[in-house]
Design a protein around this motif. Sequence first.
Motif, mmCIF file in Angstrom:
data_model
loop_
_atom_site.group_PDB
_atom_site.id
_atom_site.type_symbol
_atom_site.label_atom_id
_atom_site.label_comp_id
_atom_site.label_asym_id
_atom_site.label_seq_id
_atom_site.Cartn_x
_atom_site.Cartn_y
_atom_site.Cartn_z
ATOM 1 N N ILE A 135 41.714 44.096 38.686
ATOM 2 C CA ILE A 135 40.928 43.890 37.476
ATOM 3 C C ILE A 135 41.071 45.170 36.664
ATOM 4 C CG2 ILE A 135 38.640 43.387 36.526
ATOM 5 C CD1 ILE A 135 38.001 42.395 39.519
ATOM 6 N N ASP A 136 42.039 45.177 35.783
ATOM 7 C CA ASP A 136 42.346 46.389 35.010
ATOM 8 C C ASP A 136 42.529 47.601 35.914
ATOM 9 O OD1 ASP A 136 42.096 44.757 32.812
ATOM 10 O OD2 ASP A 136 40.185 45.577 32.147
ATOM 11 N N GLY A 137 43.271 47.414 37.003
ATOM 12 C CA GLY A 137 43.561 48.508 37.929
ATOM 13 C C GLY A 137 42.470 48.769 38.947
ATOM 14 N N CYS A 138 41.508 47.878 39.042
ATOM 15 C CA CYS A 138 40.402 48.027 40.004
ATOM 16 C C CYS A 138 40.359 46.839 40.953
ATOM 17 C CB CYS A 138 39.059 48.098 39.272
ATOM 18 S SG CYS A 138 38.858 49.520 38.209
ATOM 19 N N SER A 139 39.735 47.070 42.100
ATOM 20 C CA SER A 139 39.408 45.992 43.025
ATOM 21 C C SER A 139 37.896 45.836 43.039
ATOM 22 C CB SER A 139 39.891 46.326 44.441
ATOM 23 O OG SER A 139 41.298 46.337 44.493
ATOM 24 N N ALA A 147 30.942 46.467 43.391
ATOM 25 C CA ALA A 147 31.424 47.664 42.708
ATOM 26 C C ALA A 147 32.901 47.501 42.358
ATOM 27 C CB ALA A 147 31.240 48.892 43.598
ATOM 28 N N PHE A 148 33.256 48.011 41.196
ATOM 29 C CA PHE A 148 34.658 48.069 40.778
ATOM 30 C C PHE A 148 35.202 49.426 41.208
ATOM 31 C CE2 PHE A 148 32.735 45.023 37.910
ATOM 32 C CZ PHE A 148 33.691 44.033 37.805
ATOM 33 N N VAL A 149 36.260 49.390 42.030
ATOM 34 C CA VAL A 149 36.845 50.618 42.566
ATOM 35 C C VAL A 149 38.280 50.734 42.061
ATOM 36 C CG1 VAL A 149 37.479 51.858 44.668
ATOM 37 C CG2 VAL A 149 35.385 50.477 44.616
ATOM 38 N N ARG A 150 38.594 51.893 41.449
ATOM 39 C CA ARG A 150 39.951 52.123 40.939
ATOM 40 C C ARG A 150 40.927 52.116 42.109
ATOM 41 N NH1 ARG A 150 41.475 51.863 36.369
ATOM 42 N NH2 ARG A 150 43.391 52.905 36.932
ATOM 43 N N ASN A 151 42.008 51.369 41.952
ATOM 44 C CA ASN A 151 43.011 51.267 43.014
ATOM 45 C C ASN A 151 43.781 52.564 43.209
ATOM 46 O OD1 ASN A 151 42.324 48.587 43.522
ATOM 47 N ND2 ASN A 151 43.796 47.813 42.035
ATOM 48 N N ASP A 152 43.965 53.350 42.148
ATOM 49 C CA ASP A 152 44.774 54.567 42.258
ATOM 50 C C ASP A 152 43.982 55.775 42.754
ATOM 51 O OD1 ASP A 152 43.304 54.719 39.917
ATOM 52 O OD2 ASP A 152 44.955 55.404 38.667
ATOM 53 N N THR A 153 42.676 55.834 42.469
ATOM 54 C CA THR A 153 41.869 56.995 42.859
ATOM 55 C C THR A 153 40.817 56.678 43.916
ATOM 56 O OG1 THR A 153 40.226 56.596 41.135
ATOM 57 C CG2 THR A 153 42.129 58.015 40.556
ATOM 58 N N ASN A 154 40.591 55.401 44.177
ATOM 59 C CA ASN A 154 39.559 54.953 45.123
ATOM 60 C C ASN A 154 38.156 55.384 44.692
ATOM 61 O OD1 ASN A 154 39.340 53.262 47.345
ATOM 62 N ND2 ASN A 154 39.007 54.974 48.736
ATOM 63 N N LYS A 155 37.940 55.523 43.392
ATOM 64 C CA LYS A 155 36.646 55.920 42.831
ATOM 65 C C LYS A 155 35.964 54.721 42.193
ATOM 66 C CE LYS A 155 37.281 60.457 43.302
ATOM 67 N NZ LYS A 155 36.715 61.159 44.380
ATOM 68 N N ILE A 192 33.934 52.879 39.410
ATOM 69 C CA ILE A 192 33.819 53.080 37.957
ATOM 70 C C ILE A 192 32.533 52.424 37.455
ATOM 71 C CG2 ILE A 192 36.338 53.111 37.668
ATOM 72 C CD1 ILE A 192 35.911 50.284 36.261
ATOM 73 N N ASN A 193 32.166 52.779 36.253
ATOM 74 C CA ASN A 193 31.029 52.148 35.589
ATOM 75 C C ASN A 193 31.446 50.735 35.197
ATOM 76 O OD1 ASN A 193 29.161 51.252 33.562
ATOM 77 N ND2 ASN A 193 28.528 53.384 33.293
ATOM 78 N N PRO A 194 30.714 49.720 35.620
ATOM 79 C CA PRO A 194 31.097 48.332 35.313
ATOM 80 C C PRO A 194 31.163 48.036 33.819
ATOM 81 C CG PRO A 194 29.355 48.376 36.949
ATOM 82 C CD PRO A 194 29.520 49.781 36.462
ATOM 83 N N ASN A 195 30.502 48.828 33.013
ATOM 84 C CA ASN A 195 30.577 48.608 31.560
ATOM 85 C C ASN A 195 32.007 48.776 31.050
ATOM 86 O OD1 ASN A 195 27.867 47.954 30.632
ATOM 87 N ND2 ASN A 195 27.334 49.966 31.479
ATOM 88 N N ASP A 196 32.845 49.516 31.817
ATOM 89 C CA ASP A 196 34.251 49.684 31.426
ATOM 90 C C ASP A 196 35.023 48.372 31.470
ATOM 91 O OD1 ASP A 196 33.620 52.352 31.164
ATOM 92 O OD2 ASP A 196 34.666 52.982 32.989
ATOM 93 N N VAL A 197 34.546 47.399 32.238
ATOM 94 C CA VAL A 197 35.222 46.093 32.334
ATOM 95 C C VAL A 197 34.298 44.927 31.979
ATOM 96 C CG1 VAL A 197 36.973 46.871 34.003
ATOM 97 C CG2 VAL A 197 34.781 45.975 34.814
ATOM 98 N N SER A 198 33.130 45.228 31.427
ATOM 99 C CA SER A 198 32.151 44.164 31.159
ATOM 100 C C SER A 198 32.607 43.187 30.084
ATOM 101 C CB SER A 198 30.799 44.769 30.777
ATOM 102 O OG SER A 198 30.892 45.473 29.553
ATOM 103 N N TYR A 199 33.622 43.559 29.296
ATOM 104 C CA TYR A 199 34.146 42.624 28.298
ATOM 105 C C TYR A 199 34.607 41.315 28.940
ATOM 106 C CZ TYR A 199 38.867 43.535 29.937
ATOM 107 O OH TYR A 199 39.991 43.602 30.700
ATOM 108 N N ILE A 200 34.989 41.382 30.204
ATOM 109 C CA ILE A 200 35.482 40.205 30.918
ATOM 110 C C ILE A 200 34.427 39.120 30.982
ATOM 111 C CG2 ILE A 200 36.285 39.356 33.161
ATOM 112 C CD1 ILE A 200 37.458 42.185 33.617
ATOM 113 N N PHE A 201 33.172 39.502 31.116
ATOM 114 C CA PHE A 201 32.093 38.527 31.266
ATOM 115 C C PHE A 201 31.648 37.942 29.925
ATOM 116 C CE2 PHE A 201 31.366 42.018 34.375
ATOM 117 C CZ PHE A 201 31.996 41.386 35.422
#
Length: 140
Positions: A59-63, A119-127, A129-138
Amino acid sequence: MFSFEKIRFSGDFFYEDYFNVRFLDLNAGNHLSNDKFLSYLTEVDESFFRSKNKTLSNIDGCSLFVARSLIEFKKEILYPERVHIRIGLMDIKKKSVIFYYEMQRSDGVIACKAVKEMAFVRNDTNKVINPNDVSYIFNS
């Protein structure tokens, strides 16, 4: 002291899908096994993200990882049955999103209500992220 609360939701649903109960999903009591409810909720999550050309693992580079879940069982689901599952956005927090689920039998009776905090976790950093960064999806 811990207590279970009744699950309540007054928002709108942003996605829905239908699933056929498989014979292999039954327990010894000849109804849908409790552990399969959570599997069906994960299937509807994947169905939603696929409708947005994404997957649970991209999901935009997150799991998307489940942190907590609560299922309130209301009625049995028997075989064969076609269930209707709806998802609503319950809350967006600093590091997680909470989805509300409602599973109905084909007769319209609600079989279960559930919530999952994820939680949305960046695949490259395993960190996380704030869900608002991908909330446009909803909202699209």
